[in-house]
Write a protein that holds these residues in place. Structure first.
Motif: not given
Lengths: 305, 449
Positions: B397-425
């Motif tokens: 597994e060290f030879h490749h990079y396969n993001p886990t579900g947790i990682e993808i969820t957090i990443t999507l969350g940060t993007i959603a957060m940026a969009v949310l801040i913009f939507s509220i502004l």
């Protein structure tokens, strides 16, 4: 899939290489040498000499020689010259011609690079991997004496270094099977300088003289800060070894590249110009920001009261 | 004459106020669903982050070799997109282009939202966020990380000021005209934030000068921000990062990503806030041309960035290039998808007037923005798999990079957060500067509108 493509590509390139080689293979055999035999004595001395010529000139392509039935190297690569097919299919003279003139493509001509004597020695070395080969023996008995092997046991190995002449002396003492002291003549001794990774060879397989010793010179070898190096003498391919820590010079003072102010140093050694840039830039921008906030207060002061 | 003019002014302002301030008072179902889904994503991300915080970064796909994954790729993406604030308001604005007036605040809102998330996603990437302060206590001035932290925060402050300062006259207008349309707390908020704006010539003079100074200031700061971000990679010797053009490569790429984000925001704000009279086809046409221009610059840097090492094929570079260029390489498909749909096709389509219309431009902007995110993954991850020393005696597994579900969820969350801040502004404040529009239409703004 990715591997398949690679395989196909390598197959194509290898076949191109072979085709190229076959077309260009152009060995010139001088008729007068076609059936010639080794022109030097086929004995240990010439084989050993041939090995050192081989290691310097041929090994880069032909790699380590080993005895085998047929050449096992990949097509297109320089063949293993210890294979029987090659040794039986070529006379000494034919090999000599191939070595001298090359084939016009991958095998270069060595005529100008190796003396005739050296070329014959390399052939002797190649032949030493072929058991059935019978080369010409030396005419007089003297050469045979050189090849006489020391059969006893090494009982003592002394390694000494003379600081002024920079000569390393390795003195051997031995005894025969019945325990009598004998001078170990014709014993192969190698001398190295110990390094952190691997060892630096000073001389390889040098044979002891009538007094049972060899000498070799220490060139310009870097020492530790106190001026010391560690020498290693190895007899019979490492069966007996000796180490000696000897002083070569008075040593020197090592300057740590991390000392002083550098971009790669620790924070307390930050270069001044970098600090000026960082604080200058940051303070300038923060100053402008502060000024802007001040303007907000001025706008607030201009409100209708 | 002046009587007619005065009436005229009032009529114009009446319309502007009605069109631009009404969206602030309505909360249609669509907006609620939108905010609700963003909050759901963020809640999931917080739950995932809780797990990551408890268990450590082992729950992500990052291992010894690939130690920068989706988080750092997202960080670079956020920083890149945030740079659009500087591009629209400062670079194009200072050149005297008037067409940016209706979209400059949108760009500033994107900038603020995204640069905030850039700072946060760095903390998300830390295994021990409780040691964040150590960066300041023990940080080295020689490290680009130290400079990056500094410049991200400075850009955040300037972006905030550049959003807030042009809002002052608008806040004054809201305070004067919307007391009965807004809840009391909200009106009080605008009242305080307006800093007693009455639109006297004195106040305008200070405002204009301050904005101008900040607009000039933000150009070097934004350049420094993304150049230093590129140096996080480029100051190492690794294949794919060891490049002298990484600074301008990042900056030009940032403009492309930002243009994409602005195009998307323009389209949806225009559609749902009914701003067809203000953000017109003309603006999409102009914005489309700007996008094509910056994308062409980015394409030029891309050619330099990949052709030069691909010509020389130094051992480690060759592995890296193979991974990207060959469709059988680990990132080959992603690389060509990004280059074609995120760069070449947008440039090609942008040349035609019929594609520089709102809807096609929104689609192109989406392709550009999504491509920009994947491009950051391509910049960050494959290099880490191509170390100079052979990777051996490690688990597969060290030879490749396969993001886990947790990682993808957090990443999507940060993007959603940026969009949310913009939507509220964009809900809390008018998305177009009323006073600048009025000034553009010849209304005498130096009074309490």
């Amino acid at each position: 899939m990715k591997k398949n493509i690679l395989n196909i590509l390598s197959l194509i390139s290898i076949s191109l290489l072979i085709v190229g080689n076959v077309q260009a293979q152009n060995w010139t055999i001088d008729p007068e040498l076609k059936d010639a035999q080794l022109k030097i004595a086929y004995d240990e001395a010439s084989i050993d000499a041939g090995k050192s010529v081989y290691d310097k000139n041929c090994k880069a392509c032909h790699l380590e020689i080993s005895a085998e039935e047929n050449n096992s190297r990949a097509a297109g690569a320089a063949p293993n010259l210890g294979n029987k097919e090659f040794n039986k299919g070529n006379t000494d003279g034919e090999i000599f011609c191939k070595l001298s003139h090359g084939n016009g493509s991958s095998m270069p001509p060595y005529e100008a690079m190796l003396s005739e004597d050296d070329r014959w020695k390399v052939i002797a070395y190649m032949r030493s991997f072929c058991e059935s080969y019978e080369g010409p023996k030396a005419d007089d008995g003297a050469a045979a004496v050189v090849a006489e092997k020391f059969e006893g046991e090494i009982s003592k190995l002394d390694l000494s270094f003379d600081k002024d002449s920079k000569v390393i002396t390795v003195q051997l003492e031995g005894k025969d099977s019945s325990g009598n002291k004998v001078v170990p003549k014709n014993v192969k001794v190698s001398v190295f300088v110990k390094r952190a990774f691997g060892q630096l060879p000073l001389c390889a397989d040098k044979k002891t003289d009538d007094k049972g010793q060899i000498t070799t010179e220490l060139g310009d070898v870097p020492t530790d800060t106190a001026g010391f190096i560690t020498l290693i003498a190895s007899v019979n391919g490492g069966k007996t070894t000796a180490e000696a820590n000897v002083q070569v010079n008075e040593g020197y003072t090592w300057v740590n590249p991390l000392d002083g102010t550098h971009l790669w140093a620790t924070r307390d050694k930050t270069p001044l110009w970098l600090m000026i840039m960082y604080f200058g830039g940051t303070l300038l921008v923060l100053g402008v920001i502060g000024w802007s906030v001040l303007q907000l207060f001025r706008i607030w002061n201009l409100r209708e009261r | 004459m002046s009587e007619i003019k005065k009436q005229d002014d009032n009529v114009i302002m009446e319309k502007i106020r009605k069109d631009l301030l009404t969206p602030m008072t309505t909360f249609p179902l669509g907006y609620k669903i939108w905010i609700g889904s963003l909050l759901t994503l963020i809640a999931m991300a917080i739950w995932a982050y809780y797990i990551q915080f408890q268990e450590g970064l082992g729950v992500t796909g990052m291992r010894d070799y690939v130690s920068w994954g989706l988080y750092i790729a997202s960080f670079v993406f956020f920083v890149a997109t945030a740079l659009v604030g500087m591009l629209i308001s400062a670079v194009v604005g200072l050149l005297g282009q008037k067409w940016i007036i209706p979209i400059s605040r949108i760009a500033e809102m994107i900038a603020l939202a995204f640069v905030m998330m850039a700072g946060i996603v760095i903390v998300v990437d830390m295994g021990r966020p409780d040691r964040l302060l150590n960066v300041f206590i023990y940080g080295r001035f020689q490290s680009p990380i130290f400079w990056d932290i500094t410049v991200v925060n400075i850009y955040l402050i300037i972006s905030f000021l550049l959003l807030f300062l042009p809002l002052l006259p608008d806040l004054g207008i809201i305070r004067n005209h919307m007391k009965k349309d807004l809840p009391k707390w909200q009106w009080n908020l605008y009242n305080v934030l307006s800093l007693g704006w009455v639109g006297t010539p004195g106040q305008y003079k200070i405002l204009h000068r301050t904005i101008r100074v900040l607009l000039i200031m933000i150009v070097p700061v934004a350049m420094a921000l993304h150049t230093v971000t590129s140096w996080l990679s480029a100051l190492t010797l690794r294949a794919g990062w060891d490049s002298t053009i990484f600074g301008p490569y990042y900056v030009s790429g940032a403009f492309v990503a930002g243009s994409g984000a602005v195009l998307i925001a323009m389209y949806f704000l225009r559609k749902y806030y009914k701003l067809e009279d203000y953000i017109t086809d003309f603006h999409f046409d102009k914005m489309g041309k700007l996008m094509v221009l910056v994308a062409l610059v980015y394409l030029y840097f891309n050619i330099n960035e990949f052709l030069v090492p691909a010509y020389k094929m130094k051992t480690a570079d060759a592995h890296h290039i193979h991974t990207l260029f060959s469709l059988h390489g680990e990132y080959g498909v992603m690389f060509w998808m990004v280059q074609i749909f995120g760069l070449i096709l947008p440039i090609f389509l942008g040349f035609f007037k019929r594609f520089r219309k709102p809807f096609p431009m929104m689609l192109i902007g989406t392709a550009v923005l999504v491509g920009a995110w994947y491009k950051r993954v391509i910049i960050v991850v494959p290099t880490m798999i191509h170390a100079f020393l052979p990777i051996q005696n490690v688990p597969e597994e060290f030879h490749h990079y396969n993001p886990t579900g947790i990682e993808i969820t957090i990443t999507l969350g940060t993007i959603a957060m940026a969009v949310l801040i913009f939507s509220i502004l964009a809900k809390l404040f008018p998305v177009i500067a009323l006073w600048e529009l009025a000034e553009e239409k010849g209304v005498d703004i130096e009074k309490d509108l």
